[in-house]
Scaffold this motif. Structure first.
Motif, short mmCIF file in Angstrom:
data_model
loop_
_atom_site.label_atom_id
_atom_site.label_comp_id
_atom_site.label_asym_id
_atom_site.label_seq_id
_atom_site.Cartn_x
_atom_site.Cartn_y
_atom_site.Cartn_z
N SER A 123 3.24 -11.62 -9.13
CA SER A 123 2.69 -12.51 -8.09
C SER A 123 1.91 -13.67 -8.68
CB SER A 123 1.78 -11.71 -7.14
OG SER A 123 0.73 -11.09 -7.88
N SER A 168 8.78 0.39 -0.48
CA SER A 168 7.41 0.08 -0.03
C SER A 168 6.44 1.02 -0.74
CB SER A 168 7.30 0.23 1.49
OG SER A 168 7.58 1.55 1.88
N GLU A 169 5.19 0.82 -0.48
CA GLU A 169 4.16 1.59 -1.17
C GLU A 169 4.00 3.00 -0.66
OE1 GLU A 169 0.13 0.16 -0.21
OE2 GLU A 169 1.12 -1.33 1.05
N TYR A 184 10.51 2.21 -9.04
CA TYR A 184 10.31 1.17 -8.03
C TYR A 184 10.89 1.65 -6.71
CZ TYR A 184 14.95 -0.11 -9.88
OH TYR A 184 16.25 -0.09 -10.33
N GLU A 191 0.36 0.05 -10.44
CA GLU A 191 1.26 -0.06 -9.30
C GLU A 191 1.05 -1.38 -8.62
OE1 GLU A 191 -1.60 2.47 -6.26
OE2 GLU A 191 0.30 3.31 -6.95
N GLY A 192 2.06 -1.83 -7.84
CA GLY A 192 1.94 -3.08 -7.11
C GLY A 192 3.29 -3.67 -6.79
N TYR A 193 3.28 -4.64 -5.86
CA TYR A 193 4.51 -5.31 -5.46
C TYR A 193 4.88 -6.39 -6.47
CZ TYR A 193 4.71 -3.19 -0.81
OH TYR A 193 4.83 -2.31 0.22
N GLU A 214 11.89 -7.78 -3.34
CA GLU A 214 10.52 -7.29 -3.54
C GLU A 214 10.53 -5.77 -3.58
OE1 GLU A 214 6.20 -8.57 -1.90
OE2 GLU A 214 7.55 -7.72 -0.40
N ARG A 215 9.91 -5.20 -4.60
CA ARG A 215 9.82 -3.76 -4.75
C ARG A 215 8.38 -3.35 -5.09
NH1 ARG A 215 14.11 -2.80 -1.98
NH2 ARG A 215 16.13 -3.24 -3.00
N TRP A 216 8.11 -2.07 -4.80
CA TRP A 216 6.81 -1.47 -5.16
C TRP A 216 6.98 -0.71 -6.47
CZ3 TRP A 216 1.87 -1.82 -3.73
CH2 TRP A 216 0.98 -0.82 -4.15
#
Length: 495
Positions: free
Chosen positions: A213, A168-169, A165, A138-140, A153-155
């Motif tokens: 990222s 937010s988290e 996705y 998991e992650g942005y 931007e998605r989680w």
């Protein structure tokens, strides 16, 4: 031995993932050294740090993944483990490493000891297989839209056959899914449109462009998605179904073991009751012995207190006596110092008195000498006067002689006048010496008076200090005085 190894791997896997703080599936080499050393210590296996350096000689820089660490762990640690170590100590060591990761809620609803026990039970009931590659699930990340082609931007959350996705988290607002099957693939893309770390997920009906990222995250996501697609191609069943079947069999086994354990516990309870009765009898005896010991200790303490009080009284009395003796010694020392001071003063007075007496004797001697000198000068003056009168008479007689003799007499008169003049000069000289002798006599007389007064003063002081007046005998005899007078006269004549 195989089941023991699998049980150990579960706890070690938790420890390894706890060291993997950035969820990269890799741990630094220094952390692996510490982990290996602690495992060897608690498992009672000889530690060989050279083997660890040799195993990772091609990867001296950067972290090491669990995929590369597993061969070393199996060969140099797990294969050497014997069933002679403390399992609780081993589990507690692994729990210490992963406790911060697992216990995120503060305050806890249970104690930390209960949390540790639940963790041990979870490891015991969990499946025997799990991904050996620890990947980020998991992650942005940035996702490119299909219609407006904008980047948002998605989680992202990776699951066994789907990538979901969210906004937010917190996973409340789900925006979509990427369905994965054996026909999907993942590819790396070059940087473009100002976006970096791009990769592409191709599905049956859609294609998704995603920007990670950094390069590390990009590679981890590509590897994770590729591994998921590979498992789907192999048709491997979800691991939780196998685990459920194993847990069911395990529960049956545990139930049988629990019944056997209850039977053993009943036997142990009966034996324990018997031992409890024996322990109760021993406890009563120990209490009686403790009571007697307490009574003896009380008597001993009372005796000690009395002795201590007596000792304190004696010590105080001794201190008082010592203080009185010190005061007496100080007083005697002061009196002795005063006495010695008085003796020194009397000695100084005696010496000064001796000096004053010596000055008085010398003054008397000088007075006697001056008196004798004055008498001698007076005799010489009388003799000179008689001679002058004789000369004057002869001169008068010579004037009455004849004229013939007048000239001769005149010559004789001139000679006699010259002689008279010389005699007058000598008389004047004698008169001057007589005056000087008188002045010296007055000075000697004054010195004698001063010496007499000084002697009297010192005699008074001595009589005041000692309460008596000592008669001081002359320091010189008559012969010594005459000898001193003779020497003084010779000295005067020489001058």
């Amino acid at each position: 031995m195989g089941s023991l190894k699998e049980e150990l791997l579960k706890a070690i896997w938790h420890a390894f993932t706890a060291l993997d703080q950035d969820h990269s599936g890799k741990v630094s080499k220094s952390q692996l050294k510490v982990l290996s050393h602690n495992l060897c210590t608690v498992l009672k296996v000889p530690h060989d740090p050279v083997a660890l350096e040799e195993h990772f000689r091609d990867d001296d820089e950067g972290p090491v993944s669990n995929q590369g660490y597993m061969p070393y762990l199996n060969r140099f640690i797990l294969e050497k483990v014997q069933d002679n170590f403390d399992k609780i100590e081993f589990n507690r060591m692994c729990w210490t490493l992963c406790v911060k990761k697992n216990l995120t809620k503060n305050p806890l609803l249970i104690t930390e000891e209960d949390a540790f026990k639940i963790w041990v039970i979870f490891n015991f009931l969990s499946e025997d297989k799990y991904p050996l590659i620890i990947v980020s699930e998991e992650g942005y990340m940035m996702k490119k839209g299909h219609r407006r082609k904008n980047w948002t931007e998605r989680w992202f959350v990776l699951k066994p056959n789907i990538i979901s996705y969210y906004v937010s988290e917190d996973l409340k607002d789900k925006k979509g899914d990427i369905l994965l099957d054996e026909n999907c693939c993942v590819e790396s893309l070059p940087d473009k449109d100002g976006k970096k770390c791009l990769f592409l997920v191709k599905c049956f009906d859609k294609t998704f462009e995603i920007s990670a990222s950094d390069k590390k995250k990009k590679q981890e996501w590509i590897q994770a998605i590729h591994s998921t697609i590979h498992l789907l191609k192999l048709g491997s069943p979800p691991p939780h179904k196998e685990a459920r079947q194993r847990r069911k069999e395990l529960r049956k086994k545990q139930l049988a073991e629990q019944e056997e354990l209850e039977r053993q516990m009943k036997e142990l309870q009966a034996a324990n009751e018997s031992k409890q009765q024996e322990l109760e009898a021993v406890r009563k005896k120990l209490e009686e012995a403790a009571s007697r010991a307490a009574e003896e200790e009380k008597k001993r303490l009372q005796t000690q207190v009395e002795l201590q009080a007596r000792f304190s009284t004696e010590l105080e009395r001794e201190k008082l006596i010592r203080q009185q003796m010190e005061e007496q010694v100080a007083q005697k020392s002061s009196e002795l110092e005063q006495y010695l001071q008085r003796v020194r003063e009397l000695e100084d007075m005696y010496l000064k008195l001796q000096e004053a007496l010596e000055d008085e004797r010398q003054a008397r001697q000088d007075e006697e000498t001056v008196r004798k000198l004055q008498a001698r000068l007076l005799e010489e003056e009388s003799s000179k006067r008689a001679e002058l009168e004789k000369w004057h008479l002869e001169q008068q007689q010579a004037i009455q002689t004849t004229e013939a003799e007048k000239q001769e007499l005149e010559n004789q008169r001139v000679l006699k006048e010259q002689a008279l003049q010389e005699a007058m000069e000598q008389l004047e000289q004698l008169e001057l010496e007589r005056k000087q002798a008188l002045e010296q006599y007055e000075e000697v007389k004054k010195k004698l008076e001063m010496a007499t007064n000084k002697t009297k003063s010192w005699k008074d002081k001595v009589a005041h200090h000692e309460g008596l007046i000592r008669l001081i005998e002359p320091a010189f005899t008559e012969a010594e005085l005459e000898e001193r007078e003779k020497n003084w006269k010779e000295k005067k004549t020489t001058e």
